[in-house]
Write a protein that holds these residues in place. Structure first.
Motif, PDB file in Angstrom:
ATOM      1  N   ALA A   8       0.844  -1.189   0.000  1.00  0.00           N
ATOM      2  CA  ALA A   8       0.000   0.000   0.000  1.00  0.00           C
ATOM      3  C   ALA A   8       0.881   1.241   0.000  1.00  0.00           C
ATOM      4  N   ASP A   9       0.908   1.934  -1.144  1.00  0.00           N
ATOM      5  CA  ASP A   9       1.719   3.142  -1.291  1.00  0.00           C
ATOM      6  C   ASP A   9       1.109   3.972  -2.414  1.00  0.00           C
ATOM      7  N   ALA A  38      -7.970   3.535   1.682  1.00  0.00           N
ATOM      8  CA  ALA A  38      -9.273   2.906   1.449  1.00  0.00           C
ATOM      9  C   ALA A  38      -9.128   1.670   0.571  1.00  0.00           C
ATOM     10  N   GLU A  39      -8.277   1.754  -0.440  1.00  0.00           N
ATOM     11  CA  GLU A  39      -8.041   0.594  -1.308  1.00  0.00           C
ATOM     12  C   GLU A  39      -7.395  -0.532  -0.517  1.00  0.00           C
ATOM     13  N   ALA A  40      -6.482  -0.180   0.384  1.00  0.00           N
ATOM     14  CA  ALA A  40      -5.806  -1.195   1.194  1.00  0.00           C
ATOM     15  C   ALA A  40      -6.809  -1.954   2.055  1.00  0.00           C
ATOM     16  N   THR A  44      -7.678  -5.857   1.469  1.00  0.00           N
ATOM     17  CA  THR A  44      -7.455  -6.783   2.586  1.00  0.00           C
ATOM     18  C   THR A  44      -8.673  -7.672   2.767  1.00  0.00           C
ATOM     19  N   ARG A  45      -9.834  -7.094   2.639  1.00  0.00           N
ATOM     20  CA  ARG A  45     -11.080  -7.857   2.756  1.00  0.00           C
ATOM     21  C   ARG A  45     -11.174  -8.913   1.647  1.00  0.00           C
ATOM     22  N   ALA A  66      -5.877   3.457   8.207  1.00  0.00           N
ATOM     23  CA  ALA A  66      -6.110   2.204   7.478  1.00  0.00           C
ATOM     24  C   ALA A  66      -5.631   1.015   8.316  1.00  0.00           C
ATOM     25  N   THR A  67      -4.489   1.196   8.962  1.00  0.00           N
ATOM     26  CA  THR A  67      -3.951   0.136   9.825  1.00  0.00           C
ATOM     27  C   THR A  67      -4.921  -0.170  10.960  1.00  0.00           C
TER      28      THR A  67
END
Length: 216
Positions: A8-9, A38-40, A44-45, A66-67
Motif C-alpha cells: 500500500a503506497d 481505502a483501497e488497502a 485486505t477484505r 487504514a492500519t
C-alpha cells in the motif's frame, strides 16, 4: 507456501519497485497493490494477505487510520508500516493503531525483507535508529524524583539489608557490627524509607530480587 503481501503506497513507481524485489524472494509474493488507505482496506477484505507493507502518508485514508481499521477487522493480518518519518509521533501512533513493525523508506531492501519475516514470525520490528530515538525520548521523560533504588543505599545499609534477608535479627546484626540495637533499628528504618518498603518480609523479597540472598 509463500507469504502473501499487499503493498500500500500512493506512488506507483514505489509499488512496482517493491513488487519486483519482493517477488524475487523464495518465501514471498505480492498478491495485490493499493494506492490509497481505502483501497488497502478493501483489498485486505478481498485478498486476505498475510502481511501489508503500509505507507503511512497516503491520500483518502492515511496509513495509520487504514492500519487501525484493518487490524480491528482482520487481527490475523500483520501490518508493517513504511515511512520516510523517524519522528516518535508517527512510530507510536501507527504501533498503537496495531502495526507490527516500522521500516524507514531509506532502508535497504534487505532490511525490509528481514522486517517482513520478523513480523510474519510474530515479532515486532523496529530499526535501530528508531529504537534509539524511542529510548532516548523515554529516558528524557522519566521524572527526576523517581523512587530510590538499591544504588541509594550506603555500603553499611546494603550489608544490613543482606543480613536481614538472611534471617538475622537486630540484636545479631548489632553484635556483628559492634553497635547498639537502636542503631541497627534506625538504619533498618532508613533502608525501608529509601526503598519505599514497609516490612521485614518486603525487605526480604526485595533482597531476593536483587540477588542478595538465595532465600525463597
Amino acid at each position: 507456501m509463500k507469504m502473501k503481501i499487499l503493498i500500500a503506497d500512493d506512488h506507483a513507481i514505489v509499488r512496482q519497485g517493491l513488487r519486483a524485489l519482493i517477488d524475487k524472494e523464495d518465501d514471498m509474493m505480492v498478491s495485490a497493490e493499493a494506492g490509497t488507505g481505502a483501497e488497502a482496506i478493501a483489498l485486505t477484505r478481498d485478498e486476505r494477505p498475510d502481511i501489508i507493507v503500509m505507507d503511512i502518508s497516503m491520500p483518502d485514508t492515511n496509513g495509520i487510520d487504514a492500519t487501525r481499521s484493518i487490524t480491528t477487522a482482520f487481527p490475523e493480518v500483520k501490518v508493517l508500516a513504511l515511512s520516510m518519518e523517524s519522528d516518535r509521533r508517527f512510530v507510536v501512533e501507527v504501533l498503537k493503531a496495531g502495526a507490527n513493525g516500522y521500516v524507514l523508506k531509506d532502508a535497504a531492501f534487505s532490511e525490509l525483507a528481514t522486517a517482513i519475516r520478523a513480523v510474519a514470525a510474530g515479532e515486532t520490528y523496529l530499526p535501530s535508529r528508531v529504537t534509539t530515538l524511542l529510548i532516548k525520548e523515554y529516558l528524557q521523560r522519566i521524572p527526576e524524583d523517581v523512587p530510590a533504588t538499591y544504588e541509594n543505599l550506603s555500603t553499611r545499609e546494603r550489608e544490613i539489608l543482606q543480613l536481614i534477608a538472611n534471617g538475622s535479627n537486630a540484636k545479631e546484626i548489632a553484635f556483628a557490627f559492634g553497635v547498639s540495637v537502636k542503631t541497627v533499628e534506625n538504619q533498618r528504618h532508613s533502608i525501608m524509607k529509601k526503598l519505599d518498603l514497609f516490612s521485614i518480609a518486603e525487605l526480604t523479597k526485595y533482597a531476593v530480587r536483587q540477588g542478595l540472598t538465595s532465600l525463597k
